[in-house]
Motif scaffolding. Structure first.
Motif, PDB file in Angstrom:
ATOM      1  N   TYR A  87      35.523  39.698  11.791  1.00  0.00           N
ATOM      2  CA  TYR A  87      35.024  40.994  10.936  1.00  0.00           C
ATOM      3  C   TYR A  87      35.979  41.900  10.769  1.00  0.00           C
ATOM      4  CZ  TYR A  87      30.406  39.098  10.993  1.00  0.00           C
ATOM      5  OH  TYR A  87      29.228  38.263  11.161  1.00  0.00           O
ATOM      6  N   GLY A  88      37.249  41.523  11.270  1.00  0.00           N
ATOM      7  CA  GLY A  88      38.422  42.437  10.933  1.00  0.00           C
ATOM      8  C   GLY A  88      39.499  41.996   9.710  1.00  0.00           C
ATOM      9  N   SER A  89      38.947  40.588   9.197  1.00  0.00           N
ATOM     10  CA  SER A  89      39.651  39.933   8.329  1.00  0.00           C
ATOM     11  C   SER A  89      39.225  40.149   6.959  1.00  0.00           C
ATOM     12  CB  SER A  89      39.244  38.242   8.250  1.00  0.00           C
ATOM     13  OG  SER A  89      38.069  38.049   8.233  1.00  0.00           O
ATOM     14  N   ASN A  90      40.337  40.072   5.981  1.00  0.00           N
ATOM     15  CA  ASN A  90      40.080  40.310   4.744  1.00  0.00           C
ATOM     16  C   ASN A  90      38.703  39.734   4.097  1.00  0.00           C
ATOM     17  OD1 ASN A  90      42.576  41.858   4.846  1.00  0.00           O
ATOM     18  ND2 ASN A  90      43.653  40.069   3.905  1.00  0.00           N
ATOM     19  N   GLY A  91      38.188  40.428   3.226  1.00  0.00           N
ATOM     20  CA  GLY A  91      37.156  39.990   2.661  1.00  0.00           C
ATOM     21  C   GLY A  91      35.771  41.097   2.339  1.00  0.00           C
ATOM     22  N   MET A  92      35.054  40.577   1.650  1.00  0.00           N
ATOM     23  CA  MET A  92      34.039  41.682   1.021  1.00  0.00           C
ATOM     24  C   MET A  92      32.610  41.487   1.863  1.00  0.00           C
ATOM     25  SD  MET A  92      33.471  43.686  -1.502  1.00  0.00           S
ATOM     26  CE  MET A  92      34.380  43.537  -3.127  1.00  0.00           C
ATOM     27  N   TYR A  93      32.288  42.783   2.099  1.00  0.00           N
ATOM     28  CA  TYR A  93      30.880  42.915   3.118  1.00  0.00           C
ATOM     29  C   TYR A  93      30.008  43.524   2.450  1.00  0.00           C
ATOM     30  CZ  TYR A  93      34.577  41.192   6.654  1.00  0.00           C
ATOM     31  OH  TYR A  93      35.622  40.419   7.348  1.00  0.00           O
ATOM     32  N   PHE A  94      28.807  42.858   2.501  1.00  0.00           N
ATOM     33  CA  PHE A  94      27.687  43.570   2.158  1.00  0.00           C
ATOM     34  C   PHE A  94      26.923  44.247   3.407  1.00  0.00           C
ATOM     35  CE2 PHE A  94      22.835  43.266   0.769  1.00  0.00           C
ATOM     36  CZ  PHE A  94      22.726  44.460   0.030  1.00  0.00           C
ATOM     37  N   ILE A  95      26.652  45.768   3.372  1.00  0.00           N
ATOM     38  CA  ILE A  95      26.150  46.429   4.361  1.00  0.00           C
ATOM     39  C   ILE A  95      24.787  47.269   4.130  1.00  0.00           C
ATOM     40  CG2 ILE A  95      26.490  48.135   6.021  1.00  0.00           C
ATOM     41  CD1 ILE A  95      28.791  45.786   6.051  1.00  0.00           C
TER      42      ILE A  95
ATOM     43  N   ARG B 299      39.799  48.784  13.947  1.00  0.00           N
ATOM     44  CA  ARG B 299      40.083  48.239  12.541  1.00  0.00           C
ATOM     45  C   ARG B 299      39.593  46.971  12.058  1.00  0.00           C
ATOM     46  NH1 ARG B 299      44.696  49.583  10.456  1.00  0.00           N
ATOM     47  NH2 ARG B 299      45.347  47.333   9.838  1.00  0.00           N
ATOM     48  N   ASN B 300      37.960  46.955  12.395  1.00  0.00           N
ATOM     49  CA  ASN B 300      37.221  45.929  11.916  1.00  0.00           C
ATOM     50  C   ASN B 300      36.042  46.536  11.324  1.00  0.00           C
ATOM     51  OD1 ASN B 300      35.590  46.628  14.085  1.00  0.00           O
ATOM     52  ND2 ASN B 300      35.978  44.637  15.010  1.00  0.00           N
ATOM     53  N   LEU B 301      35.121  45.657  10.802  1.00  0.00           N
ATOM     54  CA  LEU B 301      33.892  46.111  10.250  1.00  0.00           C
ATOM     55  C   LEU B 301      32.905  47.166  11.256  1.00  0.00           C
ATOM     56  CD1 LEU B 301      31.988  46.053   7.597  1.00  0.00           C
ATOM     57  CD2 LEU B 301      30.679  44.176   8.521  1.00  0.00           C
ATOM     58  N   ALA B 302      32.716  46.745  12.480  1.00  0.00           N
ATOM     59  CA  ALA B 302      32.139  47.567  13.464  1.00  0.00           C
ATOM     60  C   ALA B 302      32.554  48.975  13.745  1.00  0.00           C
ATOM     61  CB  ALA B 302      31.948  46.848  14.748  1.00  0.00           C
ATOM     62  N   SER B 303      33.980  49.142  13.591  1.00  0.00           N
ATOM     63  CA  SER B 303      34.520  50.438  13.677  1.00  0.00           C
ATOM     64  C   SER B 303      34.451  50.940  12.352  1.00  0.00           C
ATOM     65  CB  SER B 303      35.936  50.293  14.314  1.00  0.00           C
ATOM     66  OG  SER B 303      36.684  49.482  12.978  1.00  0.00           O
ATOM     67  N   ILE B 304      34.695  50.770  11.535  1.00  0.00           N
ATOM     68  CA  ILE B 304      34.303  51.356   9.975  1.00  0.00           C
ATOM     69  C   ILE B 304      32.886  51.705  10.127  1.00  0.00           C
ATOM     70  CG2 ILE B 304      34.256  51.232   7.573  1.00  0.00           C
ATOM     71  CD1 ILE B 304      36.183  48.801   8.128  1.00  0.00           C
ATOM     72  N   LEU B 305      31.892  51.179  10.372  1.00  0.00           N
ATOM     73  CA  LEU B 305      30.614  51.687  10.354  1.00  0.00           C
ATOM     74  C   LEU B 305      30.283  52.578  11.301  1.00  0.00           C
ATOM     75  CD1 LEU B 305      28.853  48.177   9.130  1.00  0.00           C
ATOM     76  CD2 LEU B 305      29.548  50.172   7.599  1.00  0.00           C
TER      77      LEU B 305
ATOM     78  N   GLY C  75      30.147  60.281  11.515  1.00  0.00           N
ATOM     79  CA  GLY C  75      30.223  61.446  10.185  1.00  0.00           C
ATOM     80  C   GLY C  75      29.051  62.184  10.003  1.00  0.00           C
ATOM     81  N   VAL C  76      27.775  61.265   9.621  1.00  0.00           N
ATOM     82  CA  VAL C  76      26.816  61.611   9.023  1.00  0.00           C
ATOM     83  C   VAL C  76      25.944  62.372  10.512  1.00  0.00           C
ATOM     84  CG1 VAL C  76      24.577  61.007   7.949  1.00  0.00           C
ATOM     85  CG2 VAL C  76      26.663  60.027   7.153  1.00  0.00           C
ATOM     86  N   THR C  77      26.076  61.759  11.551  1.00  0.00           N
ATOM     87  CA  THR C  77      25.342  62.359  12.701  1.00  0.00           C
ATOM     88  C   THR C  77      25.873  63.429  12.983  1.00  0.00           C
ATOM     89  OG1 THR C  77      24.747  60.168  13.454  1.00  0.00           O
ATOM     90  CG2 THR C  77      24.705  61.766  14.885  1.00  0.00           C
ATOM     91  N   ARG C  78      27.302  63.781  12.955  1.00  0.00           N
ATOM     92  CA  ARG C  78      27.915  64.916  13.438  1.00  0.00           C
ATOM     93  C   ARG C  78      27.718  66.015  12.457  1.00  0.00           C
ATOM     94  NH1 ARG C  78      33.382  63.683  13.319  1.00  0.00           N
ATOM     95  NH2 ARG C  78      33.198  62.789  15.462  1.00  0.00           N
ATOM     96  N   PHE C  79      27.535  65.694  11.124  1.00  0.00           N
ATOM     97  CA  PHE C  79      27.191  66.703  10.194  1.00  0.00           C
ATOM     98  C   PHE C  79      25.611  67.073  10.458  1.00  0.00           C
ATOM     99  CE2 PHE C  79      24.767  68.154   6.353  1.00  0.00           C
ATOM    100  CZ  PHE C  79      25.824  68.978   5.803  1.00  0.00           C
ATOM    101  N   ALA C  80      24.684  66.258  10.745  1.00  0.00           N
ATOM    102  CA  ALA C  80      23.388  66.630  11.186  1.00  0.00           C
ATOM    103  C   ALA C  80      23.110  67.582  12.467  1.00  0.00           C
ATOM    104  CB  ALA C  80      22.333  65.357  11.376  1.00  0.00           C
ATOM    105  N   ILE C  81      23.886  67.215  13.128  1.00  0.00           N
ATOM    106  CA  ILE C  81      24.085  68.101  14.604  1.00  0.00           C
ATOM    107  C   ILE C  81      24.601  69.237  14.378  1.00  0.00           C
ATOM    108  CG2 ILE C  81      25.137  68.385  17.057  1.00  0.00           C
ATOM    109  CD1 ILE C  81      24.969  65.183  17.273  1.00  0.00           C
ATOM    110  N   GLU C  82      25.735  69.666  13.560  1.00  0.00           N
ATOM    111  CA  GLU C  82      26.305  70.715  13.469  1.00  0.00           C
ATOM    112  C   GLU C  82      25.439  71.805  12.436  1.00  0.00           C
ATOM    113  OE1 GLU C  82      30.064  69.644  11.545  1.00  0.00           O
ATOM    114  OE2 GLU C  82      30.981  69.129  13.345  1.00  0.00           O
ATOM    115  N   ASN C  83      24.745  70.996  11.550  1.00  0.00           N
ATOM    116  CA  ASN C  83      23.797  71.899  10.859  1.00  0.00           C
ATOM    117  C   ASN C  83      22.270  71.736  11.245  1.00  0.00           C
ATOM    118  OD1 ASN C  83      25.137  72.591   8.236  1.00  0.00           O
ATOM    119  ND2 ASN C  83      26.153  70.550   9.022  1.00  0.00           N
ATOM    120  N   GLN C  84      22.058  71.484  12.457  1.00  0.00           N
ATOM    121  CA  GLN C  84      21.005  71.240  13.236  1.00  0.00           C
ATOM    122  C   GLN C  84      19.761  70.946  12.322  1.00  0.00           C
ATOM    123  OE1 GLN C  84      20.033  75.452  14.281  1.00  0.00           O
ATOM    124  NE2 GLN C  84      21.806  75.647  15.637  1.00  0.00           N
TER     125      GLN C  84
END
Length: 179
Positions: A22-30, A112-118, A124-133
Motif C-alpha cells: 500500500y506504499g507502492s505507486n498506484g491509484m486508490y479509491f477511498i 509513507r503509505n496509504l494508511a499513514s496518509i489517511l 487533521g480533521v479531528t484536531r480542528f474539531a477538538i480545537e474548535n470544541q
C-alpha cells in the motif's frame, strides 16, 4: 466482512489485500465514514437542479485537509473527491519515482503509505474539531480499493461526481432523504 477470534476476543479481519504494498505507486479509491454516520460535514442541497454539499465549518475543514494532503505527502497527487454529510470519497495517486521495492501489507507502524496518509487526514480533521470544541468522530476504519484500470477509474470518478445527486438513495444517508 469476516469476524475471527484473536486472544479470546472477536476481531474483524483486515479488508486490505494481504500481499499488496500500500506504499507502492498506484491509484486508490477511498471512503471514510463519520462515527455512527452522523452528518457532521453539512447537508446536501439542491439549487437549480444541481446538488451540492453545503458544508459546516467542520465540512470546510474536511475539504481543506484533503486538499492539503500533497503538502504533507509530496508523492501524492489528488484526483476526484467529494465530501458528503457523513462520509467522504476520494481518489489519490501515490507516485514515488524510482520506487521499486515491494513491501507487502503488514501489521505494525505505517509510514509513507496509504494508511499513514489517511491517518494524517483523519488526525487533521479531528484536531480542528477538538480545537474548535466541535462534536466529531470518525469510524475507526476506512474502505479502500486499488484502482486496476482506466475504465474502473472513470466509473469511480463518475460515481464520486454524482454522489450528491444520489444522496436521497445513498445507503450512507441515515435519513434516507435530503436534509
Amino acid at each position: 466482512m469476516k469476524i475471527t477470534h484473536y486472544r479470546d476476543k472477536y476481531r474483524i479481519d483486515s479488508a486490505r489485500l494481504a500481499d499488496y504494498d500500500y506504499g507502492s505507486n498506484g491509484m486508490y479509491f477511498i471512503t471514510i465514514c463519520t462515527k455512527n454516520r452522523i452528518p457532521y460535514f453539512g447537508s446536501i442541497e439542491e439549487t437549480d437542479g444541481e446538488f451540492a454539499l453545503q458544508p459546516t465549518l467542520l465540512g470546510q475543514q474536511a475539504i481543506a485537509c484533503w486538499l492539503a494532503i500533497p503538502d504533507h505527502f509530496p508523492f501524492v497527487a489528488l484526483d476526484g473527491f467529494q465530501i458528503m454529510p457523513n462520509h467522504m470519497h476520494g481518489l489519490l495517486c501515490i507516485n514515488k519515482p524510482g520506487y521499486e521495492e515491494w513491501h507487502p501489507n503488514v501489521f505494525g507502524p505505517q509510514s509513507r503509505n496509504l494508511a499513514s496518509i489517511l491517518r494524517g487526514y483523519k488526525v487533521g480533521v479531528t484536531r480542528f474539531a477538538i480545537e474548535n470544541q466541535l462534536e466529531f468522530g470518525w469510524q475507526p476504519r476506512y474502505y479502500d480499493r486499488v484502482v486496476r484500470n482506466e475504465d474502473e477509474l472513470n466509473r469511480i470518478r463518475w460515481y464520486i461526481q454524482q454522489n450528491p445527486a444520489n444522496w436521497a438513495n445513498d445507503a450512507e444517508n441515515a435519513e434516507g432523504q435530503y436534509m
